[in-house]
Design a protein around this motif. Sequence first.
Motif, PDB file in Angstrom:
ATOM      1  N   ARG A   1       0.826  -1.212   0.000  1.00 44.26           N
ATOM      2  CA  ARG A   1       0.000   0.000   0.000  1.00 44.26           C
ATOM      3  C   ARG A   1       0.858   1.260   0.000  1.00 44.26           C
ATOM      4  O   ARG A   1       0.518   2.263  -0.633  1.00 44.26           O
ATOM      5  CB  ARG A   1      -0.905  -0.041   1.240  1.00 44.26           C
ATOM      6  CG  ARG A   1      -1.907   1.078   1.346  1.00 44.26           C
ATOM      7  CD  ARG A   1      -3.000   0.686   2.350  1.00 44.26           C
ATOM      8  NE  ARG A   1      -3.629   1.842   2.956  1.00 44.26           N
ATOM      9  CZ  ARG A   1      -3.337   2.320   4.149  1.00 44.26           C
ATOM     10  NH1 ARG A   1      -2.409   1.752   4.870  1.00 44.26           N
ATOM     11  NH2 ARG A   1      -3.960   3.359   4.637  1.00 44.26           N
ATOM     12  N   VAL A   2       1.970   1.211   0.694  1.00 41.36           N
ATOM     13  CA  VAL A   2       2.875   2.364   0.737  1.00 41.36           C
ATOM     14  C   VAL A   2       3.476   2.607  -0.650  1.00 41.36           C
ATOM     15  O   VAL A   2       3.534   3.744  -1.132  1.00 41.36           O
ATOM     16  CB  VAL A   2       3.984   2.141   1.779  1.00 41.36           C
ATOM     17  CG1 VAL A   2       4.959   3.307   1.784  1.00 41.36           C
ATOM     18  CG2 VAL A   2       3.382   1.926   3.165  1.00 41.36           C
ATOM     19  N   LEU A   3       3.921   1.531  -1.285  1.00 47.20           N
ATOM     20  CA  LEU A   3       4.482   1.643  -2.634  1.00 47.20           C
ATOM     21  C   LEU A   3       3.460   2.236  -3.601  1.00 47.20           C
ATOM     22  O   LEU A   3       3.783   3.112  -4.411  1.00 47.20           O
ATOM     23  CB  LEU A   3       4.949   0.257  -3.096  1.00 47.20           C
ATOM     24  CG  LEU A   3       5.498   0.150  -4.521  1.00 47.20           C
ATOM     25  CD1 LEU A   3       6.679   1.080  -4.729  1.00 47.20           C
ATOM     26  CD2 LEU A   3       5.885  -1.297  -4.823  1.00 47.20           C
ATOM     27  N   ALA A   4       2.224   1.778  -3.518  1.00 47.52           N
ATOM     28  CA  ALA A   4       1.180   2.299  -4.399  1.00 47.52           C
ATOM     29  C   ALA A   4       0.964   3.791  -4.182  1.00 47.52           C
ATOM     30  O   ALA A   4       0.755   4.550  -5.138  1.00 47.52           O
ATOM     31  CB  ALA A   4      -0.122   1.538  -4.167  1.00 47.52           C
ATOM     32  N   ALA A   5       1.038   4.235  -2.933  1.00 48.02           N
ATOM     33  CA  ALA A   5       0.827   5.653  -2.636  1.00 48.02           C
ATOM     34  C   ALA A   5       1.942   6.519  -3.211  1.00 48.02           C
ATOM     35  O   ALA A   5       1.684   7.602  -3.750  1.00 48.02           O
ATOM     36  CB  ALA A   5       0.735   5.850  -1.116  1.00 48.02           C
ATOM     37  N   PHE A   6       3.178   6.057  -3.111  1.00 47.70           N
ATOM     38  CA  PHE A   6       4.294   6.817  -3.683  1.00 47.70           C
ATOM     39  C   PHE A   6       4.181   6.869  -5.199  1.00 47.70           C
ATOM     40  O   PHE A   6       4.450   7.917  -5.816  1.00 47.70           O
ATOM     41  CB  PHE A   6       5.626   6.212  -3.244  1.00 47.70           C
ATOM     42  CG  PHE A   6       6.150   6.796  -1.962  1.00 47.70           C
ATOM     43  CD1 PHE A   6       7.230   7.663  -1.958  1.00 47.70           C
ATOM     44  CD2 PHE A   6       5.542   6.504  -0.757  1.00 47.70           C
ATOM     45  CE1 PHE A   6       7.696   8.215  -0.779  1.00 47.70           C
ATOM     46  CE2 PHE A   6       5.995   7.038   0.441  1.00 47.70           C
ATOM     47  CZ  PHE A   6       7.078   7.902   0.430  1.00 47.70           C
ATOM     48  N   ARG A   7       3.794   5.760  -5.806  1.00 45.64           N
ATOM     49  CA  ARG A   7       3.633   5.752  -7.263  1.00 45.64           C
ATOM     50  C   ARG A   7       2.510   6.682  -7.691  1.00 45.64           C
ATOM     51  O   ARG A   7       2.630   7.403  -8.693  1.00 45.64           O
ATOM     52  CB  ARG A   7       3.372   4.323  -7.733  1.00 45.64           C
ATOM     53  CG  ARG A   7       4.616   3.451  -7.701  1.00 45.64           C
ATOM     54  CD  ARG A   7       4.279   1.989  -7.942  1.00 45.64           C
ATOM     55  NE  ARG A   7       5.495   1.197  -8.169  1.00 45.64           N
ATOM     56  CZ  ARG A   7       5.522  -0.130  -8.154  1.00 45.64           C
ATOM     57  NH1 ARG A   7       4.405  -0.808  -7.920  1.00 45.64           N
ATOM     58  NH2 ARG A   7       6.660  -0.777  -8.379  1.00 45.64           N
ATOM     59  N   GLN A   8       1.420   6.675  -6.954  1.00 42.14           N
ATOM     60  CA  GLN A   8       0.283   7.520  -7.303  1.00 42.14           C
ATOM     61  C   GLN A   8       0.667   8.994  -7.289  1.00 42.14           C
ATOM     62  O   GLN A   8       0.184   9.786  -8.107  1.00 42.14           O
ATOM     63  CB  GLN A   8      -0.869   7.264  -6.331  1.00 42.14           C
ATOM     64  CG  GLN A   8      -2.125   8.047  -6.640  1.00 42.14           C
ATOM     65  CD  GLN A   8      -3.238   7.765  -5.637  1.00 42.14           C
ATOM     66  OE1 GLN A   8      -3.001   7.247  -4.549  1.00 42.14           O
ATOM     67  NE2 GLN A   8      -4.455   8.093  -6.005  1.00 42.14           N
ATOM     68  N   ARG A   9       1.564   9.365  -6.381  1.00 43.31           N
ATOM     69  CA  ARG A   9       1.996  10.755  -6.261  1.00 43.31           C
ATOM     70  C   ARG A   9       3.246  11.051  -7.076  1.00 43.31           C
ATOM     71  O   ARG A   9       3.795  12.141  -6.997  1.00 43.31           O
ATOM     72  CB  ARG A   9       2.218  11.098  -4.781  1.00 43.31           C
ATOM     73  CG  ARG A   9       0.917  11.231  -4.006  1.00 43.31           C
ATOM     74  CD  ARG A   9       1.129  11.111  -2.521  1.00 43.31           C
ATOM     75  NE  ARG A   9      -0.099  11.373  -1.775  1.00 43.31           N
ATOM     76  CZ  ARG A   9      -1.123  10.519  -1.669  1.00 43.31           C
ATOM     77  NH1 ARG A   9      -1.055   9.326  -2.263  1.00 43.31           N
ATOM     78  NH2 ARG A   9      -2.200  10.845  -0.971  1.00 43.31           N
ATOM     79  N   ASP A  10       3.695  10.083  -7.854  1.00 45.34           N
ATOM     80  CA  ASP A  10       4.866  10.249  -8.713  1.00 45.34           C
ATOM     81  C   ASP A  10       6.098  10.678  -7.914  1.00 45.34           C
ATOM     82  O   ASP A  10       6.885  11.514  -8.359  1.00 45.34           O
ATOM     83  CB  ASP A  10       4.575  11.267  -9.823  1.00 45.34           C
ATOM     84  CG  ASP A  10       5.570  11.153 -10.986  1.00 45.34           C
ATOM     85  OD1 ASP A  10       6.098  10.042 -11.205  1.00 45.34           O
ATOM     86  OD2 ASP A  10       5.810  12.163 -11.658  1.00 45.34           O
ATOM     87  N   LEU A  11       6.264  10.068  -6.728  1.00 41.63           N
ATOM     88  CA  LEU A  11       7.443  10.308  -5.906  1.00 41.63           C
ATOM     89  C   LEU A  11       8.481   9.225  -6.172  1.00 41.63           C
ATOM     90  O   LEU A  11       8.136   8.099  -6.546  1.00 41.63           O
ATOM     91  CB  LEU A  11       7.054  10.314  -4.421  1.00 41.63           C
ATOM     92  CG  LEU A  11       6.204  11.504  -3.982  1.00 41.63           C
ATOM     93  CD1 LEU A  11       5.634  11.268  -2.588  1.00 41.63           C
ATOM     94  CD2 LEU A  11       7.032  12.786  -4.017  1.00 41.63           C
ATOM     95  N   PRO A  12       9.758   9.526  -6.000  1.00 44.65           N
ATOM     96  CA  PRO A  12      10.806   8.552  -6.332  1.00 44.65           C
ATOM     97  C   PRO A  12      10.700   7.276  -5.494  1.00 44.65           C
ATOM     98  O   PRO A  12      10.390   7.312  -4.300  1.00 44.65           O
ATOM     99  CB  PRO A  12      12.106   9.308  -6.010  1.00 44.65           C
ATOM    100  CG  PRO A  12      11.735  10.752  -6.081  1.00 44.65           C
ATOM    101  CD  PRO A  12      10.325  10.837  -5.606  1.00 44.65           C
ATOM    102  N   VAL A  13      10.970   6.158  -6.162  1.00 44.03           N
ATOM    103  CA  VAL A  13      10.959   4.835  -5.534  1.00 44.03           C
ATOM    104  C   VAL A  13      12.289   4.159  -5.835  1.00 44.03           C
ATOM    105  O   VAL A  13      12.733   4.143  -6.987  1.00 44.03           O
ATOM    106  CB  VAL A  13       9.796   3.976  -6.067  1.00 44.03           C
ATOM    107  CG1 VAL A  13       9.904   2.539  -5.559  1.00 44.03           C
ATOM    108  CG2 VAL A  13       8.447   4.586  -5.672  1.00 44.03           C
ATOM    109  N   VAL A  14      12.916   3.602  -4.791  1.00 49.83           N
ATOM    110  CA  VAL A  14      14.209   2.948  -4.937  1.00 49.83           C
ATOM    111  C   VAL A  14      14.154   1.572  -4.261  1.00 49.83           C
ATOM    112  O   VAL A  14      13.697   1.464  -3.118  1.00 49.83           O
ATOM    113  CB  VAL A  14      15.355   3.769  -4.303  1.00 49.83           C
ATOM    114  CG1 VAL A  14      16.700   3.104  -4.573  1.00 49.83           C
ATOM    115  CG2 VAL A  14      15.339   5.206  -4.811  1.00 49.83           C
TER     116      VAL A  14
END
Length: 211
Positions: A53-66
Motif C-alpha cells: 500500500r505504501v508503494l502504491a501511494a508513492f507511485r500515485q503521487r509520482d514520488l521517487p521509488v528505490v
Amino acid sequence: MEDADIFAQQELGKTIRNGVRPALLLVDFVNGFLDPDIFGGGNTLEAAQASVRVLAAFRQRDLPVVFTRIVYAEDGSDTGVWCEKAPRLAELTESNPASHVADILATRPGELVIAKTQPSAFFDTPLAAAVRHRGVDSLVVVGATTSGCVRATVVDAISANFRPTVLSDCVGDRAHGPHEASLFDMHQKYANVIPSADLPQLRPPQASASW
C-alpha cells in the motif's frame, strides 16, 4: 531508571523535521528475505505485504521509488568479510531467484534498483547521488531485515543528512527481539519511527502534510 527514561534525560528520541521531497526506499525485499528457508522468517513477509500500500501511494503521487538487492558475482569474486560471517549470502547472484525483488512489490520502469554487496544501501553504491539528483531530502524506509540492512542503511542515511522515517509495520526481521530492539534504537538515535498509517502519503491528498 527505565531504559526510555535515560534516553529522554539525555534528550535523545527527538523528532526529525519533515523534508520537502521524500523517496521510498525498499531495502532487500527480495524472495530470499521472505523465505524462512533462506534468510526470511519472523515478520518479514508481513512487512512486505504491508509495504504494498505504501508503494502504491508513492507511485500515485509520482514520488521517487528505490529498491535495493544484495547481488554477488556468480564466481564469488566480489564477496568479502560479510560473507565469512554469513556464507549463504554468496548465493544471492543475479541468476538466483532469491536475489530478485518479490513479485508483490515488483519494480516498474523508471524506478531505481540498487545492487549492493554490503549491509548499507549507501556503502559503495550510487544511491546518495542518484536520489539527490532527483531532489530528494528525506527517505521513507521499509524492508528487511530491521536489525541488519535496514538499520545499517538508516544510520548511513542520517550520516549523509537525509531525513529518515522508518515504517514500523513495514520492516521485518527473522526474530522478534532484534526487530523490536532495532526499532527502539533507530527511534532514539537515527530516524523517526512511525506506523505506516501515520504516513502523510497514505492520507487523502487534501490532508497530506509537507515532507
